[in-house]
Enzyme design. Structure first.
Site, short mmCIF file in Angstrom:
data_model
loop_
_atom_site.label_atom_id
_atom_site.label_comp_id
_atom_site.label_asym_id
_atom_site.label_seq_id
_atom_site.Cartn_x
_atom_site.Cartn_y
_atom_site.Cartn_z
N ASP A 1 16.49 -1.78 6.95
CA ASP A 1 15.16 -1.28 7.30
C ASP A 1 15.12 0.22 7.53
O ASP A 1 14.13 0.87 7.19
CB ASP A 1 14.66 -1.97 8.58
CG ASP A 1 14.34 -3.43 8.37
OD1 ASP A 1 14.05 -3.81 7.22
OD2 ASP A 1 14.38 -4.20 9.35
N TYR B 1 5.52 -10.29 5.20
CA TYR B 1 4.56 -9.74 6.15
C TYR B 1 3.14 -9.92 5.60
O TYR B 1 2.91 -10.01 4.40
CB TYR B 1 4.81 -8.25 6.37
CG TYR B 1 5.94 -7.92 7.32
CD1 TYR B 1 6.90 -8.86 7.69
CD2 TYR B 1 6.06 -6.63 7.84
CE1 TYR B 1 7.93 -8.53 8.55
CE2 TYR B 1 7.08 -6.29 8.71
CZ TYR B 1 8.02 -7.24 9.06
OH TYR B 1 9.03 -6.91 9.92
#
Length: 469
Positions: free
Chosen positions: A151, A406
């Site tokens: 990330d 997401y």
């Protein structure tokens, strides 16, 4: 005076008269043309108000000058006065959601230079909608795409393109960021961009293309923000940021920003125990956010933001059909509106919901365990009644055999109401698909509709065997 002098005098007088007449004709022609083309006159706006443009009626010697229609000449236009958005219109009443956009980034990556991304979102200004994502500093068909499951690296940047345009090599890199949020206040874009060391990251506030303010990590544990649009009302923008444990108590703060400058910071208050990755929408005169509890609850936290006095309240979505993943099956899941349900609360995924009177519209993965499939539906009483489970208007967005990720909300102002739209991240590559070394995504976008609609499934659609390794 002899005859020659008479001739010269008469000629001179005639020439003078002819010259004067010629100049008068030119003056008349210039005046006529000027009056003909100057069809509208714009007064300077006073007190930031738009003044109407009125036709000029000109009379000269009882001769009316009539303006011609259907000409190819560009008319002078009144300059538009740019105003802050206030989102004061009511929310649109909808029956469900209709397809709006799909960028097919992964399929296109099989034969083109497309960025490796994750954490996408959508936000709109007055005229257009834009898609954002956090790039990994590489295209997919590039050895740098190996191991892009991570990330937070210093090469990640916030990308911005018009909605529906994949992130190609010409894409603008707005800022350096491994966590972000963006919104338009009616005059310019605000970008909140977080990058740096996990224990000492920096959030930069970029407004109208210029860095205006910044803030450093306050808990030295991965400062992070929404990964979807922030919201601006009357020139004040608000964004939810968290610093601290992802599986324990963290420090969440709500920042208020005016033209890029932080003007106030409020701590989280209310009954929410853990708040991350909020999906926020205007609920005039305030802002409401549906977030992720990564510690205790699979029911989603609600954060209510008062834009006038900066006060904050929080709770949980009442619906017993909970929105996070992982979660219990629907028969055994619960929510009492005030507290985390302590049902598979550890871990989670960014998601969204929005209130509709006493009811709630929401989206979630179809799988209760994995980021697979995606569905939307309305829960009767889901905003006001604890543990309500009456579901209507269910739609499949991505079938259960395909991956999702997401999801988040964005709002679009129409002529008479504010519509709610959502996007779904369609993740491909690692960890699940180990044939390749990269992790990236495409998106699909739907918007609320008051009409009828059909059925379908809109997965990423790339054949992993066709993709660069």
């Amino acid at each position: 005076m002899n005859p020659n002098q008479k001739i010269i005098t008469i000629g001179s007088v005639s020439l003078t008269i002819a010259t004067v007449c010629f100049l008068m004709q030119i003056a008349i022609l210039v005046t006529t043309v000027t009056l003909h083309f100057k069809q509208y006159e714009c007064d300077s706006p006073a007190s930031n108000q738009v003044m109407p443009c009125e036709p000029i009626i000109i009379e000269r010697n009882i001769t009316e000058i009539v303006y011609l229609n259907n000409t190819t000449i560009d008319k002078e236009k009144c300059p538009k006065v740019v105003e802050y958005r206030n989102w004061s219109k009511p929310q649109c009443q909808i029956t469900g959601f209709a397809p709006f956009s799909k960028d097919n980034s992964i399929r296109l990556s099989a034969g083109g230079d497309i960025w490796v991304t994750r954490e996408p979102y959508v936000s709109c200004d007055h005229g257009k909608c834009y898609q954002f994502a956090l790039g990994q500093g590489t295209t997919l068909d590039n050895k740098h795409s190996n191991d892009t499951i991570h990330d937070r690296i210093p090469h990640r940047t916030l990308l911005m393109n018009e909605l529906g345009v994949p992130f190609h090599l010409g894409t603008r890199q707005v800022c350096i960021a491994w966590s972000s949020s963006s919104c338009h206040d009616g005059k310019a874009w605000l970008h909140v961009c977080i990058t740096g060391d996990d224990k000492n990251a920096t959030a930069s506030f970029i407004y109208d293309g210029r860095l205006v303010d910044s803030i450093g990590s306050w808990s030295q544990n991965i400062l992070r923000t929404q990964e979807s649009e922030c919201v601006c009302i009357n020139g004040t923008c608000t964004v939810v940021m968290t610093d601290g444990s992802a599986s324990g108590r963290a420090d969440t703060r709500i920042l208020f920003i005016e033209e890029g400058k932080i003007v106030h910071i409020s701590p989280l208050s209310g009954s929410a125990q853990h708040v991350e990755e909020c999906s926020c929408y205007p609920r005039y005169p305030g802002v409401r956010c549906i977030c992720r509890d990564n510690w205790k609850g699979s029911n989603r936290p609600v954060v209510d933001i008062n834009m006038e006095d900066y006060s904050i309240d929080s709770s949980y979505v009442c619906s017993g059909l909970v929105g996070d993943t992982p979660r219990n099956d629907d028969r055994s899941s619960n929510s009492n509106c005030r507290n985390p349900n302590n049902e598979r609360g550890n871990q989670g995924v960014k998601g969204w919901a929005f209130d509709n009177g006493d009811d709630v519209w929401m989206g979630r993965t179809i799988s209760k365990d994995l980021r697979s499939g995606y569905e939307t539906f309305k829960v009767i009483g889901g905003w006001s009644t604890p543990n309500s489970k009456s579901q209507i208007n269910r739609q499949v967005i991505v079938d259960s055999d395909n991956r999702s990720g997401y999801s988040g909300i964005f709002s679009v102002e129409g002529k008479s109401c504010i519509n709610r739209c959502f996007y779904v991240e369609l993740i491909r590559g690692r960890k699940q698909e180990t044939r390749v070394w990269w992790t990236s995504n495409s998106i699909v976008v739907f918007c609320g509709t008051s009409g009828t609609y059909g059925t379908g499934s809109w997965p990423d659609g790339a054949n992993i065997n066709f993709m660069p390794i």
